[in-house]
Write an enzyme that holds these catalytic residues in place. Structure first.
Site, PDB file in Angstrom:
ATOM      1  N   TYR A  61       0.848  -1.203   0.000  1.00 19.34           N
ATOM      2  CA  TYR A  61       0.000   0.000   0.000  1.00 19.34           C
ATOM      3  C   TYR A  61       0.880   1.249   0.000  1.00 19.34           C
ATOM      4  O   TYR A  61       1.461   1.618   1.032  1.00 19.34           O
ATOM      5  CB  TYR A  61      -0.950   0.003   1.203  1.00 19.34           C
ATOM      6  N   GLY A 212     -17.926  -2.979  -0.769  1.00 17.45           N
ATOM      7  CA  GLY A 212     -17.785  -2.953  -2.230  1.00 17.45           C
ATOM      8  C   GLY A 212     -16.977  -1.745  -2.674  1.00 17.45           C
ATOM      9  O   GLY A 212     -17.299  -1.099  -3.660  1.00 17.45           O
ATOM     10  N   ARG A 213     -15.926  -1.450  -1.907  1.00 20.26           N
ATOM     11  CA  ARG A 213     -15.012  -0.323  -2.179  1.00 20.26           C
ATOM     12  C   ARG A 213     -15.757   1.018  -2.148  1.00 20.26           C
ATOM     13  O   ARG A 213     -15.363   1.971  -2.808  1.00 20.26           O
ATOM     14  CB  ARG A 213     -14.272  -0.524  -3.508  1.00 20.26           C
ATOM     15  N   PHE A 215     -18.939   1.487  -3.128  1.00 17.19           N
ATOM     16  CA  PHE A 215     -20.092   1.476  -4.037  1.00 17.19           C
ATOM     17  C   PHE A 215     -21.376   1.097  -3.294  1.00 17.19           C
ATOM     18  O   PHE A 215     -22.447   1.690  -3.515  1.00 17.19           O
ATOM     19  CB  PHE A 215     -19.831   0.473  -5.172  1.00 17.19           C
TER      20      PHE A 215
HETATM   21  N1  LIG Z   1      -6.229  -8.596   0.735  1.00 14.17           N
HETATM   22  C1  LIG Z   1      -6.478  -7.850  -0.304  1.00 14.17           C
HETATM   23  O1  LIG Z   1      -6.160  -8.201  -1.427  1.00 14.17           O
HETATM   24  C2  LIG Z   1      -7.188  -6.538  -0.131  1.00 14.17           C
HETATM   25  C3  LIG Z   1      -7.744  -5.876  -1.243  1.00 14.17           C
HETATM   26  C4  LIG Z   1      -8.413  -4.657  -1.034  1.00 14.17           C
HETATM   27  C5  LIG Z   1      -8.511  -4.133   0.248  1.00 14.17           C
HETATM   28  N2  LIG Z   1      -7.937  -4.801   1.307  1.00 14.17           N
HETATM   29  C6  LIG Z   1      -8.032  -4.286   2.685  1.00 14.17           C
HETATM   30  O2  LIG Z   1      -9.405  -4.152   3.009  1.00 14.17           O
HETATM   31  C7  LIG Z   1      -9.687  -2.832   3.469  1.00 14.17           C
HETATM   32  C8  LIG Z   1     -11.111  -2.441   3.120  1.00 14.17           C
HETATM   33  O3  LIG Z   1     -11.374  -2.568   1.746  1.00 14.17           O
HETATM   34  P1  LIG Z   1     -11.575  -1.322   0.781  1.00 14.17           P
HETATM   35  O4  LIG Z   1     -11.069  -0.097   1.444  1.00 14.17           O
HETATM   36  O5  LIG Z   1     -11.052  -1.735  -0.533  1.00 14.17           O
HETATM   37  O6  LIG Z   1     -13.137  -1.240   0.561  1.00 14.17           O
HETATM   38  P2  LIG Z   1     -14.424  -0.970   1.478  1.00 14.17           P
HETATM   39  O7  LIG Z   1     -14.064  -1.098   2.898  1.00 14.17           O
HETATM   40  O8  LIG Z   1     -15.468  -1.831   0.920  1.00 14.17           O
HETATM   41  O9  LIG Z   1     -14.803   0.540   1.107  1.00 14.17           O
HETATM   42  C9  LIG Z   1     -13.957   1.607   1.369  1.00 14.17           C
HETATM   43  C10 LIG Z   1     -14.557   2.845   0.718  1.00 14.17           C
HETATM   44  O10 LIG Z   1     -15.814   3.115   1.318  1.00 14.17           O
HETATM   45  C11 LIG Z   1     -15.857   4.456   1.825  1.00 14.17           C
HETATM   46  N3  LIG Z   1     -16.610   4.387   3.092  1.00 14.17           N
HETATM   47  C12 LIG Z   1     -16.252   3.802   4.248  1.00 14.17           C
HETATM   48  N4  LIG Z   1     -17.202   3.918   5.183  1.00 14.17           N
HETATM   49  C13 LIG Z   1     -18.206   4.610   4.598  1.00 14.17           C
HETATM   50  C14 LIG Z   1     -19.472   5.065   5.051  1.00 14.17           C
HETATM   51  N5  LIG Z   1     -19.882   4.808   6.290  1.00 14.17           N
HETATM   52  N6  LIG Z   1     -20.243   5.746   4.178  1.00 14.17           N
HETATM   53  C15 LIG Z   1     -19.845   6.016   2.915  1.00 14.17           C
HETATM   54  N7  LIG Z   1     -18.650   5.607   2.430  1.00 14.17           N
HETATM   55  C16 LIG Z   1     -17.833   4.913   3.263  1.00 14.17           C
HETATM   56  C17 LIG Z   1     -14.394   4.825   2.045  1.00 14.17           C
HETATM   57  O11 LIG Z   1     -14.215   6.220   1.908  1.00 14.17           O
HETATM   58  P3  LIG Z   1     -13.393   7.092   3.003  1.00 14.17           P
HETATM   59  O12 LIG Z   1     -12.089   6.375   3.241  1.00 14.17           O
HETATM   60  O13 LIG Z   1     -13.210   8.387   2.342  1.00 14.17           O
HETATM   61  O14 LIG Z   1     -14.265   7.119   4.210  1.00 14.17           O
HETATM   62  C18 LIG Z   1     -13.710   4.082   0.901  1.00 14.17           C
HETATM   63  O15 LIG Z   1     -13.780   4.820  -0.285  1.00 14.17           O
HETATM   64  C19 LIG Z   1      -8.598  -1.986   2.824  1.00 14.17           C
HETATM   65  O16 LIG Z   1      -8.391  -0.774   3.520  1.00 14.17           O
HETATM   66  C20 LIG Z   1      -7.405  -2.913   2.891  1.00 14.17           C
HETATM   67  O17 LIG Z   1      -6.800  -2.837   4.176  1.00 14.17           O
HETATM   68  C21 LIG Z   1      -7.300  -5.989   1.121  1.00 14.17           C
END
Ligand SMILES: NC(=O)c1ccc[n+]([C@@H]2O[C@H](COP(=O)([O-])OP(=O)(O)OC[C@H]3O[C@@H](n4cnc5c(N)ncnc54)[C@H](OP(=O)(O)O)[C@@H]3O)[C@@H](O)[C@H]2O)c1
Length: 338
Positions: A61, A212-213, A215
């Protein structure tokens, strides 16, 4: 806003005890557009107050920047936090824009030393293989990871994006505390094989991208129109063109359930993931990513929502209708190898 802490759960047989929701820290340095370091730091502190103890990062990252950013927070709260980081996505010196998956012993040993240095801690609590290089037997990779446990550099082992067979073979070498894979209302591939294997073996599930990132929380609809030019989601097939429009329509049942509970879409998406622990009978600790204090409060509050069988039935058909793959390049995922 209540200050009551989220409950704790054991992360797999013999694994550490953690808050039932963790925090994904990737977006604080990488992938999701502009960040505000001050707000991210405040989010980390607020998360801890609310009982979040599992913090997720990776050496990939921001090419080490995320680990460095988190280091002062981890050091200030060393005994209260469970630090999870990962290795496997190497940066070739001749082309820093690409990533090559490496699971070999020399690479693992070099990676752990680099992560310990950037994090500035003596031990990593949970060390994951981030992606699988099929050219290296999983037994060899986990054998090299187990050496790190014996040497006191790492406490527990995890695997990301592995198949059920790979998990079984790995568990034969050393106990695995957690499998980290994508699991959400939009991404349910792991339910067929990986989740039953994890339950059978006493391994916890750590769902990544449970929103869903973003979405599923309705944060954006079309990544190309709604997100900044440096945002990685603009390359995701699910979030662009006709797929984005079709997938946005799939949020209707989520909206309906959210309205009935008087909560947000994102909270329903998180409650659904959390409910999978009861549905499948294993520990499930999602790691939603956020950089905002108000959102960590909103997300942790979702641990208190219970969805009824009627709610679950409304949400059930969504995943099967999602248009587009999880990644632009699915060779980085486990699903194709099952
Ligand atoms: N092992 C792997 O291959 C892998 C792959 C991808 C991710 N990850 C890990 O998983 C973690 C989480 O996944 P992710 O960040 O990809 O996706 P996620 O948790 O599904 O979504 C994150 C997104 O949602 C927004 N968000 C969060 N809370 C919200 C809320 N209450 N209302 C509206 N929007 C909200 C965040 O924006 P803001 O940050 O601006 O709040 C960010 O843009 C990552 O941080 C990483 O540590 C691991």
């Amino acid at each position: 806003m209540t200050d009551s802490k989220i409950p704790a759960v054991q992360l797999g047989d013999g694994g550490p005890e953690v808050g039932v929701q963790g925090l994904g820290c990737m977006g604080m340095s990488f992938a999701y557009g502009p960040t505000d370091a001050g707000e991210s730091r405040a989010t980390l502190e607020r998360a801890l107050e609310l009982g979040v103890t599992l913090y997720d990062t990776a050496d990939a990252y921001g090419a080490g920047e995320n680990e460095k950013f988190l280091s002062p927070f981890f050091k200030a709260h060393r005994d209260e936090v469970v630090i999870a980081t990962k290795f496997a996505l190497s940066i070739p010196p001749d082309d820093p824009t690409t990533r090559v998956i490496r699971n070999d012993r020399p690479y693992i040993r070099q990676s752990v030393e680099a992560s310990l240095k950037r994090l500035d801690v003596d031990v990593i609590d949970l060390y994951y293989m981030h992606r699988r290089d099929v050219n290296v037997p999983i037994e060899e990779t986990v054998g090299a990871m187990a050496e790190l446990v014996r040497e006191g550099k790492v406490k527990h082992l995890g695997l990301s994006e592995v198949t059920a067979d790979e998990l079984r073979a790995a568990q034969g070498v050393h106990p695995i505390a957690a499998v980290q894979s994508e699991w959400s209302l939009f991404s349910r591939d792991i339910e067929a094989y990986v989740v039953p294997a994890a339950r059978e073996l006493g391994v916890a599930l750590v769902p990544y991208s449970p929103l869903g990132r973003g979405f599923l929380a309705g944060t954006f609809v079309n990544a190309e129109k709604d997100l900044t030019s440096d945002d990685f989601r603009r390359t995701h097939p699910r979030f662009t063109g006709d797929n984005a429009t079709a997938n946005a329509a799939l949020l209707e049942p989520v909206r309906k359930v959210a309205e009935a509970h008087g909560v947000s879409l994102g909270q329903i998406a998180l409650a659904w993931v959390q409910q999978q622990a009861r549905m499948h009978g294993l520990p499930v600790v999602p790691i939603p990513g956020t950089r905002k204090v108000t959102r960590i409060e909103e997300n942790t509050a979702a641990t208190r929502i219970t969805l009824s069988p009627q709610d679950m039935a409304l949400l059930e058909p969504i995943a099967a209708q999602v248009a587009g793959t999880r990644y632009p390049d699915m060779s980085f995922a486990s699903a194709g190898r099952e």
